[in-house]
Design a protein around this motif. Structure first.
Motif, PDB file in Angstrom:
ATOM      1  N   PHE A  35     -91.050  56.727  21.029  1.00  0.00           N
ATOM      2  CA  PHE A  35     -92.308  56.003  21.311  1.00  0.00           C
ATOM      3  C   PHE A  35     -92.108  54.521  21.014  1.00  0.00           C
ATOM      4  O   PHE A  35     -91.128  53.982  21.538  1.00  0.00           O
ATOM      5  CB  PHE A  35     -93.488  56.649  20.577  1.00  0.00           C
ATOM      6  N   ASN A  36     -92.899  53.847  20.260  1.00  0.00           N
ATOM      7  CA  ASN A  36     -92.910  52.405  19.999  1.00  0.00           C
ATOM      8  C   ASN A  36     -91.544  51.730  20.228  1.00  0.00           C
ATOM      9  O   ASN A  36     -90.762  51.544  19.295  1.00  0.00           O
ATOM     10  CB  ASN A  36     -93.371  52.175  18.557  1.00  0.00           C
ATOM     11  N   ARG A  51     -87.373  53.556  19.559  1.00  0.00           N
ATOM     12  CA  ARG A  51     -87.657  54.228  18.294  1.00  0.00           C
ATOM     13  C   ARG A  51     -87.591  55.717  18.561  1.00  0.00           C
ATOM     14  O   ARG A  51     -88.349  56.248  19.376  1.00  0.00           O
ATOM     15  CB  ARG A  51     -89.041  53.895  17.766  1.00  0.00           C
ATOM     16  N   TYR A  95     -87.537  51.634  12.479  1.00  0.00           N
ATOM     17  CA  TYR A  95     -88.570  51.987  13.465  1.00  0.00           C
ATOM     18  C   TYR A  95     -89.240  50.760  14.075  1.00  0.00           C
ATOM     19  O   TYR A  95     -89.083  49.647  13.604  1.00  0.00           O
ATOM     20  CB  TYR A  95     -89.580  52.971  12.894  1.00  0.00           C
ATOM     21  N   ASP A  96     -89.961  51.002  15.153  1.00  0.00           N
ATOM     22  CA  ASP A  96     -90.742  49.998  15.879  1.00  0.00           C
ATOM     23  C   ASP A  96     -89.919  48.754  16.243  1.00  0.00           C
ATOM     24  O   ASP A  96     -90.309  47.614  15.926  1.00  0.00           O
ATOM     25  CB  ASP A  96     -91.987  49.598  15.065  1.00  0.00           C
ATOM     26  N   LYS A 202    -106.740  46.362  10.360  1.00  0.00           N
ATOM     27  CA  LYS A 202    -105.498  45.583  10.332  1.00  0.00           C
ATOM     28  C   LYS A 202    -105.090  45.271  11.762  1.00  0.00           C
ATOM     29  O   LYS A 202    -105.512  45.950  12.711  1.00  0.00           O
ATOM     30  CB  LYS A 202    -104.379  46.330   9.596  1.00  0.00           C
ATOM     31  N   TYR A 232    -105.520  53.181  16.702  1.00  0.00           N
ATOM     32  CA  TYR A 232    -104.776  51.984  17.128  1.00  0.00           C
ATOM     33  C   TYR A 232    -105.102  51.659  18.584  1.00  0.00           C
ATOM     34  O   TYR A 232    -104.888  52.494  19.467  1.00  0.00           O
ATOM     35  CB  TYR A 232    -103.269  52.215  17.031  1.00  0.00           C
ATOM     36  N   VAL A 268     -99.251  61.857  15.934  1.00  0.00           N
ATOM     37  CA  VAL A 268    -100.333  61.097  15.273  1.00  0.00           C
ATOM     38  C   VAL A 268    -101.346  60.748  16.363  1.00  0.00           C
ATOM     39  O   VAL A 268    -101.107  59.857  17.175  1.00  0.00           O
ATOM     40  CB  VAL A 268     -99.803  59.807  14.605  1.00  0.00           C
ATOM     41  N   VAL A 271    -103.251  56.754  19.004  1.00  0.00           N
ATOM     42  CA  VAL A 271    -102.432  55.549  18.798  1.00  0.00           C
ATOM     43  C   VAL A 271    -101.988  54.980  20.146  1.00  0.00           C
ATOM     44  O   VAL A 271    -101.383  55.684  20.953  1.00  0.00           O
ATOM     45  CB  VAL A 271    -101.180  55.837  17.938  1.00  0.00           C
ATOM     46  N   PHE A 273     -99.770  51.597  20.925  1.00  0.00           N
ATOM     47  CA  PHE A 273     -98.982  50.671  20.096  1.00  0.00           C
ATOM     48  C   PHE A 273     -98.019  49.882  20.984  1.00  0.00           C
ATOM     49  O   PHE A 273     -96.887  50.315  21.247  1.00  0.00           O
ATOM     50  CB  PHE A 273     -98.233  51.506  19.051  1.00  0.00           C
ATOM     51  N   ASP A 294     -97.696  58.296  18.689  1.00  0.00           N
ATOM     52  CA  ASP A 294     -96.417  58.450  17.964  1.00  0.00           C
ATOM     53  C   ASP A 294     -95.578  59.583  18.551  1.00  0.00           C
ATOM     54  O   ASP A 294     -94.805  60.250  17.840  1.00  0.00           O
ATOM     55  CB  ASP A 294     -96.654  58.684  16.458  1.00  0.00           C
TER      56      ASP A 294
HETATM   57  C1  BMA Z   1     -97.876  52.329  11.705  1.00  0.00           C
HETATM   58  C2  BMA Z   1     -96.416  52.344  12.127  1.00  0.00           C
HETATM   59  C3  BMA Z   1     -96.279  52.731  13.590  1.00  0.00           C
HETATM   60  C4  BMA Z   1     -97.130  53.920  13.955  1.00  0.00           C
HETATM   61  C5  BMA Z   1     -98.540  53.761  13.434  1.00  0.00           C
HETATM   62  C6  BMA Z   1     -99.406  54.982  13.692  1.00  0.00           C
HETATM   63  O1  BMA Z   1     -97.987  52.163  10.311  1.00  0.00           O
HETATM   64  O2  BMA Z   1     -95.729  53.229  11.331  1.00  0.00           O
HETATM   65  O3  BMA Z   1     -94.933  53.063  13.828  1.00  0.00           O
HETATM   66  O4  BMA Z   1     -97.192  54.022  15.362  1.00  0.00           O
HETATM   67  O5  BMA Z   1     -98.500  53.536  12.041  1.00  0.00           O
HETATM   68  O6  BMA Z   1     -98.903  56.110  13.039  1.00  0.00           O
END
Ligand code: BMA
Length: 326
Positions: A35-36, A51, A95-96, A202, A232, A268, A271, A273, A294
């Protein structure tokens, strides 16, 4: 680059690719979810830094290639890093990733393990040898995004200082460096407390900013906190070209929020992202790559002129955005 016109009858400024998701569950033998991730045009095709969460639960980054930006062949082995002396130097997790070309070098920034989440930085020129550089900042930090050129002689990076867990706070900051080693002139760029609740908890920089005549176009994620956890969504902002810590406009409403089943259901849920874009300056087309739930890699589209108009006409800054510039 990939492209689909806005669906008949839709008035959305950002619309989803009809063939989403591009990558689904268990995409390679060792990986469970991709994903991301980030992509770039390279030597007549497309290259991706992905990722990949493995079946052991750890996040790692993998290389992939595609002839069209849609159909991806991803290596089953993670990228093997060396340090600047050529010795193996593998992150514990990664990651990401964000991928950016500056002059003749591609840089990758990711979230690494540095006694907790912090930014990792590396470079490659040929996508064969990957060299790790010094970690830019002390922990904790996430969502590092380098601008695609130096500004006033310095490299410029966005980031989101955080904590060691699933940070329930966070704003976007910016730092400058003459050499990618020493970072300073830290500035706050954008705050999370804008009136729109989708970005009240955030925010974090998403894709490498696109240089436009109206400012740096930044896609970012915004998070709201619900009784069932974080949600997200994606928004966009225009930052001043010469002084990118100054926000000119940012979207009051989200541009994309979890609605499609691949965004609302997965490892998750809820989301969206964004981590990368492809941009064609002749046609003004932008393809936005984003992680969904995710679990999946997905794609959306927009036109740069329409989006800029939309951002300017639907902007709301947070109360303490630009407090250094008043
Ligand atoms: C964030 C990161 C991302 C993830 C998001 C949702 O803190 O860890 O990689 O996509 O959370 O789980």
């Amino acid at each position: 680059m990939p492209w689909q016109d806005r669906p008949e009858g839709s008035s959305e400024v950002v619309w989803r690719h009809q063939g989403n998701p591009l990558i689904g569950w268990n995409p390679t033998p060792s990986t469970a979810r991709i994903f991301n991730s980030s992509v770039a045009a390279y030597q007549g095709e497309f290259i991706g830094i992905f990722r990949a969460d493995h079946r052991d639960g750890r996040a790692r980054i993998h290389l992939g290639k595609s002839p069209d930006g849609l159909n991806w062949t991803i290596e089953d082995e993670p990228i093997r890093w060396v340090d600047e002396a050529g010795n193996p130097y593998q992150p514990n997790y990664a990651y990401d990733p964000r991928l950016v070309k500056i002059e003749d070098t591609y840089y990758i920034i990711w979230c690494t393990d540095f006694s907790g989440a912090a930014l990792g930085l590396g470079k490659t020129k040929d996508f064969k040898t990957f060299v790790r550089l010094e970690n830019p900042y002390i922990p904790y930090n996430r969502n590092g995004v380098l601008f695609p050129r130096k500004i006033n002689g310095n490299y410029v990076m966005l980031c989101r200082p955080s904590d060691g867990g699933h940070t329930p706070f966070g704003d976007i900051f910016l730092s400058e460096s003459p050499d990618l080693i020493y970072w300073g002139r830290h500035r706050k760029v954008m705050s999370s407390n804008a009136g729109g609740w989708w970005q009240a908890t955030k925010i974090g920089a998403g894709a490498v900013p696109i240089e436009t005549t109206e400012g740096w176009l930044l896609f970012y994620h915004g998070v709201s906190w619900t009784c069932n956890g974080f949600v997200y969504s994606m928004g966009a902002a225009l930052l001043d070209l010469e002084c990118p810590s100054k926000v000119l406009y940012r979207t009051r409403d989200y541009l994309l929020t979890p609605e499609a089943s691949y965004e609302t259901m997965g490892f998750v849920p809820n989301v969206v992202f964004p981590c990368a874009t492809l941009h064609d300056s002749d046609t003004g087309r932008i393809a936005i790559y984003y992680g969904a739930a995710d679990t999946y890699l997905a794609l959306a589209y927009c036109k740069v002129d329409e989006l800029i108009r939309h951002i300017k006409n639907n902007s709301e800054l947070a109360a303490n955005d630009n407090e250094d510039y008043r």
